[in-house]
Scaffold this active site. Sequence first.
Site, PDB file in Angstrom:
ATOM      1  N   LYS A  21      54.953   3.032  86.344  1.00 36.06           N
ATOM      2  CA  LYS A  21      54.669   4.196  87.175  1.00 36.06           C
ATOM      3  C   LYS A  21      55.911   5.084  87.314  1.00 36.06           C
ATOM      4  O   LYS A  21      56.994   4.571  87.628  1.00 36.06           O
ATOM      5  CB  LYS A  21      54.196   3.711  88.550  1.00 36.06           C
ATOM      6  CG  LYS A  21      53.711   4.813  89.425  1.00 36.06           C
ATOM      7  CD  LYS A  21      53.214   4.269  90.747  1.00 36.06           C
ATOM      8  CE  LYS A  21      52.956   5.424  91.681  1.00 36.06           C
ATOM      9  NZ  LYS A  21      53.001   5.035  93.064  1.00 36.06           N
ATOM     10  N   ASN A  26      40.610  17.217  83.505  1.00 35.63           N
ATOM     11  CA  ASN A  26      40.092  18.547  83.785  1.00 35.63           C
ATOM     12  C   ASN A  26      38.878  18.421  84.709  1.00 35.63           C
ATOM     13  O   ASN A  26      38.465  17.309  85.053  1.00 35.63           O
ATOM     14  CB  ASN A  26      39.754  19.283  82.483  1.00 35.63           C
ATOM     15  CG  ASN A  26      38.694  18.554  81.687  1.00 35.63           C
ATOM     16  OD1 ASN A  26      37.551  18.462  82.112  1.00 35.63           O
ATOM     17  ND2 ASN A  26      39.092  18.000  80.547  1.00 35.63           N
TER      18      ASN A  26
END
Length: 414
Positions: A289, A210
């Site tokens: 990934k 965030n």
Amino acid sequence: MKVTVGVSGGIAAYKAAELVRALQQQALDVHVVMTAGAQRFITPLTFAALTGHRVIIGLWDSDGEVPNANSAIEHISEAQSTQTLVIAPTTADILARLAHGLADDFLTTMALATPAPLVLAPAMNVQMWEHPATQANLATLQQRGARIVVPDSGYLACGMLGDGRLAKIESIVAAVLNVLHRRHDLANETVLVTAGGTREPLDPVRFLGNRSSGKMGYALAEAAQARGARVILISAPTRLNPPAGCEFVPVTTTQEMRQAVLKQLPQSTLVIKAAAVADYRPRVQAEQKIKRTGPITIELEPTEDILAEVVRARKTGTLVIGFAAETERPLEHARGKLARKGADAIVLNDVARPEIGFDSDRNAATFLTATTSIDLPEMPKRALADRILDEVLVLRRPRLVVAELDAVSSRATR
Ligand code: CTP
């Protein structure tokens, strides 16, 4: 208690003698440091006579040539032993030198070397005061925690009318008393502050995060430390340096923050949860990934509500303060959070306001308890941190207030 008055070279330097007297009337032991410029307006002898102490006028001995080892040590001890450094008048030049951390005379050296709070009473010509450079220097110093006693308006020595006249002596004294009083009002507290935004890994290179910068939490840690508290700062990643002297616990995820908070909770007397904690995390973290293969769906699961858990697990007497960053119907949502989580107070930030949004150095807030709502107007985050701590301390004395109110109302009805 010892207070140092720094006098810099402005026409208002003569008023510093009055300030010295007024501080002495508050039973303070006043010492004086003068810049070279100040000595052109008033002599050190005046202050030596008023205070009974030698006035420090330079980094070097009086012959101006040879540094004396004893005087160097005396200088550092002056910086270490004073409880407040108040500079009155503070010229535009001193403001600039302080803002840039210069240390080319005793006063500026002391301002860098002292752990004591700094009170600045600027006085200058109105155009110098209003100049963007002066205002930027002021903002920098305020951000670092200096207390500014803003100048009065009126006729200035230069004949102009406007802001720039040294504030009234009683205002400067009040500011000094305020910082002295604050200085140790958290001396018996162990303050646990959480800060930053937690990160929930998606795969080895990505995370859900965030926009929290951590600045408000770090400002709170610094302010609590300056007021004598033992401070434990549990922080998710930020770009900030932890304030010196804090016990620093770096964490990344909500789960790590939860474990660190619960570990430190038993010794904490005040918990301030300024961190922006993830509400959801990926249910599984990919081991490799994630490759681009077209649209994907990531399943999220809720994280633990650390604040609610802290409220349940705290020992009697431990205050718990939460934060709420809201983008719509802020009061309604924050009130709901206060009730749902059982915190003693919620600091509400309206993050829809762009000027005080994420990563800003300034902030405004509403301090909400079950019975009160106090607006804290826009100011630097460091100053707001002190205002929040002031309100937290009011919560420490609720019984006293109720008892006092009872006494007042029974007197009134008698
Ligand atoms: N908080 C927490 N643990 C969480 C989420 C939030 O301890 N998992 C704390 C924050 O540190 C903050 C307060 O709870 O002090 C409010 O955070 P916020 O995210 O605004 O509250 P939520 O309950 O998650 O409500 P919302 O639905 O608005 O996200």
